[in-house]
Design an enzyme around this catalytic site. Structure first.
Site, PDB file in Angstrom:
ATOM      1  N   LEU A 147      19.773  66.443  17.993  1.00  0.00           N
ATOM      2  CA  LEU A 147      18.403  66.747  18.420  1.00  0.00           C
ATOM      3  C   LEU A 147      17.596  65.455  18.507  1.00  0.00           C
ATOM      4  CD1 LEU A 147      17.582  70.043  16.454  1.00  0.00           C
ATOM      5  CD2 LEU A 147      18.047  69.794  18.892  1.00  0.00           C
ATOM      6  N   VAL A 166      41.410  57.596  22.493  1.00  0.00           N
ATOM      7  CA  VAL A 166      42.027  58.714  21.763  1.00  0.00           C
ATOM      8  C   VAL A 166      43.467  58.385  21.377  1.00  0.00           C
ATOM      9  CG1 VAL A 166      42.785  61.123  21.989  1.00  0.00           C
ATOM     10  CG2 VAL A 166      40.516  60.459  22.771  1.00  0.00           C
ATOM     11  N   ASP A 210      51.996  53.025  27.047  1.00  0.00           N
ATOM     12  CA  ASP A 210      50.964  53.030  28.088  1.00  0.00           C
ATOM     13  C   ASP A 210      51.543  52.331  29.316  1.00  0.00           C
ATOM     14  OD1 ASP A 210      47.561  53.307  27.736  1.00  0.00           O
ATOM     15  OD2 ASP A 210      48.345  52.359  29.549  1.00  0.00           O
ATOM     16  N   ALA A 243      15.946  62.870  20.744  1.00  0.00           N
ATOM     17  CA  ALA A 243      15.542  62.663  22.143  1.00  0.00           C
ATOM     18  C   ALA A 243      15.809  61.220  22.534  1.00  0.00           C
ATOM     19  CB  ALA A 243      14.063  62.996  22.287  1.00  0.00           C
ATOM     20  N   LYS A 285      26.498  54.326  23.438  1.00  0.00           N
ATOM     21  CA  LYS A 285      26.014  54.693  22.099  1.00  0.00           C
ATOM     22  C   LYS A 285      26.356  53.532  21.174  1.00  0.00           C
ATOM     23  CE  LYS A 285      28.628  57.369  19.492  1.00  0.00           C
ATOM     24  NZ  LYS A 285      29.430  58.475  18.945  1.00  0.00           N
ATOM     25  N   PHE A 304      38.308  66.190  19.069  1.00  0.00           N
ATOM     26  CA  PHE A 304      36.847  66.280  18.941  1.00  0.00           C
ATOM     27  C   PHE A 304      36.220  65.005  18.377  1.00  0.00           C
ATOM     28  CE2 PHE A 304      38.631  70.485  18.960  1.00  0.00           C
ATOM     29  CZ  PHE A 304      37.807  71.176  19.833  1.00  0.00           C
ATOM     30  N   CYS A 363      32.706  61.371  28.349  1.00  0.00           N
ATOM     31  CA  CYS A 363      33.090  62.773  28.139  1.00  0.00           C
ATOM     32  C   CYS A 363      32.043  63.815  28.505  1.00  0.00           C
ATOM     33  CB  CYS A 363      33.580  62.947  26.720  1.00  0.00           C
ATOM     34  SG  CYS A 363      35.150  62.078  26.528  1.00  0.00           S
ATOM     35  N   LYS A 370      37.230  73.379  23.663  1.00  0.00           N
ATOM     36  CA  LYS A 370      36.854  71.973  23.866  1.00  0.00           C
ATOM     37  C   LYS A 370      35.707  71.842  24.876  1.00  0.00           C
ATOM     38  CE  LYS A 370      36.772  67.612  23.949  1.00  0.00           C
ATOM     39  NZ  LYS A 370      36.208  66.841  22.866  1.00  0.00           N
TER      40      LYS A 370
END
Ligand code: NAD
Ligand code: UGA
Length: 426
Positions: free
Chosen positions: A250, A11, A30, A252, A320, A152, A260, A204
């Site tokens: 949707l 982020v 950081d 599966a 992902k 988001f 998150c 959120k």
């Protein structure tokens, strides 16, 4: 505007890159000195499409710098974004120590007015707590404003999501900082949702809980589809055409992962319980997700009962596609289960190379299946959609394929001789 972004993670880096690309002067800081050293050399330590290009451009145009001097950069900039991590603790509550340590740094370095914008996902009440912490540390209330501005974005499409969000949520205690926020986001066109600090935090948490609910819902439907010989993708299509439901989220699969959804649903549950509310639906959503791998592991074992000594190839390691993030990845959880059963694991991911004992990572998708008894698709990278299935079949020893993300056409793989297993898919 002069902005300090604290935290150079998924982020923070995206925020720093996008805001500097919008023409603001951004110092991104950081405490991880290795990360900052790498960034200073022009290397972006995470895989996020499009991010490196805008970081390079902003550095070249002198709009973006990286540093470990957190307090110094806080002192220099009037606008402070907090984007540090809020991972789960053992009891499910988010670890707020990183956020609190930043608040300590702000209290120690504040001499002029700061708009402190909290982008990290935090439980309801945290921004109010931050406000009170600063007062308790004797910071004059005229020296700061707290803004809750939850993020988001999705990994894999972070830059686009931040440049073209569907809304900008702003939680404030008084109206003045709203104008500052509008100036910061001048080039980002999206409706504003203005609420209280705690209201923004709830939006959120509720968003992530709702998205996770859609996924667990379709995963539960997939289990029932399996029992009745129905394709869940037909059901998703039928459901999604209803505008009250919508087609997204949707799909599966083996369940949701990432840094998150699992963390935020745990956090929301913890926050509810703190107020003696037992969130039954949200608890069930987590239960379905936690057991989804077990259900499809069982399906695999009905086709090949003894996995001991079997060679299994897993395609996809990240949680992902289009990210290198393996935090709470369904693929890794599945691999751990396969290892427990004595399977030999070979893996292929277009980006992630795991350094884990007992896993052989390949850099070629076809190499990865050589001599394997079973192939499992755990993450739906685009590359897996254009596979030559005849070639895969020829390389393999066995003929079982478990498509954990329903991305391959069952007819194609069956035609070349595979025993196909899907998630609610025939
Ligand atoms: P991350 O772990 O990738 O990055 C966090 C960074 O903060 C690390 O580089 C760490 O070294 C740094 N940090 C920790 N303490 C610090 C301190 N005191 N001073 C300076 N830097 C410090 O985390 P992330 O994935 O970017 O998530 C950050 C927050 O944003 C979390 O609350 C998360 O829930 C939320 N969020 C994440 C996403 C996402 O897709 N990753 C999307 C929306 C919201
Ligand atoms: C999610 C939200 O989508 C973002 O809006 C939010 O900002 C972010 O969490 C956050 O708070 O950090 P992200 O975790 O990056 O973003 O990725 P998603 O695309 O939401 O996917 C999450 C998980 O759900 C993945 O494991 C994905 O495979 C799974 N998923 C997603 C499904 O199983 N089915 C679907 O239909 C969609």
């Amino acid at each position: 505007m002069n902005i300090c972004v604290i935290g150079a993670g998924y982020v923070g880096l995206t925020t720093a890159a996008v805001l500097s690309d919008c023409g603001h002067y951004v110092d991104c800081v950081d405490i991880d000195s290795k990360r900052i050293a790498v960034l200073k050399k022009g290397i972006v330590p995470i895989f996020e499409p499009g991010l490196k290009e805008i970081i390079d451009k902003s550095i070249q145009n002198n709009f973006l710098t990286f540093s470990t001097k957190v307090k110094e950069k806080i002192a220099e900039n009037p606008i402070i974004f907090i984007t540090v991590g809020t991972p789960s603790l053992e009891d499910g509550s988010p670890n707020l120590s990183y956020v609190k340590s930043v608040v300590d740094d702000i209290a120690a370095s504040i001499t002029s007015h700061k708009t402190i914008i909290v982008k990290s996902t935090v439980p309801p009440g945290t921004n109010e707590e931050i406000h009170n912490m600063l007062l308790e540390k004797n910071v004059d209330p005229s020296l700061f404003d707290i803004v809750s501005n939850p993020e988001f974005l999705r990994e894999g499409t972070a830059v686009k999501d931040m440049l073209e969000p569907d809304k900008i949520v702003i939680g404030i205690k008084r109206p003045e900082p709203l104008q500052v926020m509008q100036k910061i986001y001048k080039q980002v066109h999206a409706p504003y949702i203005v609420t209280s600090l705690t209201g923004a935090e709830m939006i959120k948490y509720a968003s992530n809980a709702f998205l996770a609910t859609k996924i667990s819902f379709i995963n539960e439907i997939a289990r029932i589809c399996d029992a009745y010989g129905v394709n869940v993708s037909d059901v998703s299509l039928g459901l999604g055409t209803d505008p009250r439901i919508g087609p997204l989220f949707l799909r599966a699969g083996l369940g949701y992962g990432g840094s998150c959804f699992p963390k935020d649903l745990q956090g929301l549950t913890y926050s509810a319980k703190k107020k003696n509310i037992h969130p039954e639906l949200i608890t069930s959503v987590q239960n379905v997700n936690d057991t989804q791998i077990d259900v499809y592991f069982k399906k695999l074992k009905s086709a090949i009962p003894d996995l001991n000594g079997k060679q299994i190839t897993v395609w996809g390691l990240s949680f992902k596609p289009d990210t290198d993030d393996i935090r709470y990845s369904a693929s890794i959880r599945l691999i751990d289960k396969l290892l427990e059963e004595g399977a030999n694991i070979h893996a292929y991911d277009p980006i992630v190379k795991l350094d884990k004992p007992n896993i052989i990572c390949h850099s070629n998708v076809y190499e990865s299946v050589k001599q394997s008894d079973v192939l499992i698709i755990a993450t739906e990278w685009k590359e897996f959609k254009g596979i030559d299935w005849l070639k895969v079949k020829e390389e393999m020893n066995g003929n079982i394929v478990l498509d954990g993300r329903n991305i391959i056409d069952p007819r194609t793989v069956k035609y070349v001789g595979f025993h196909y297993l899907g998630v609610g898919q025939l």
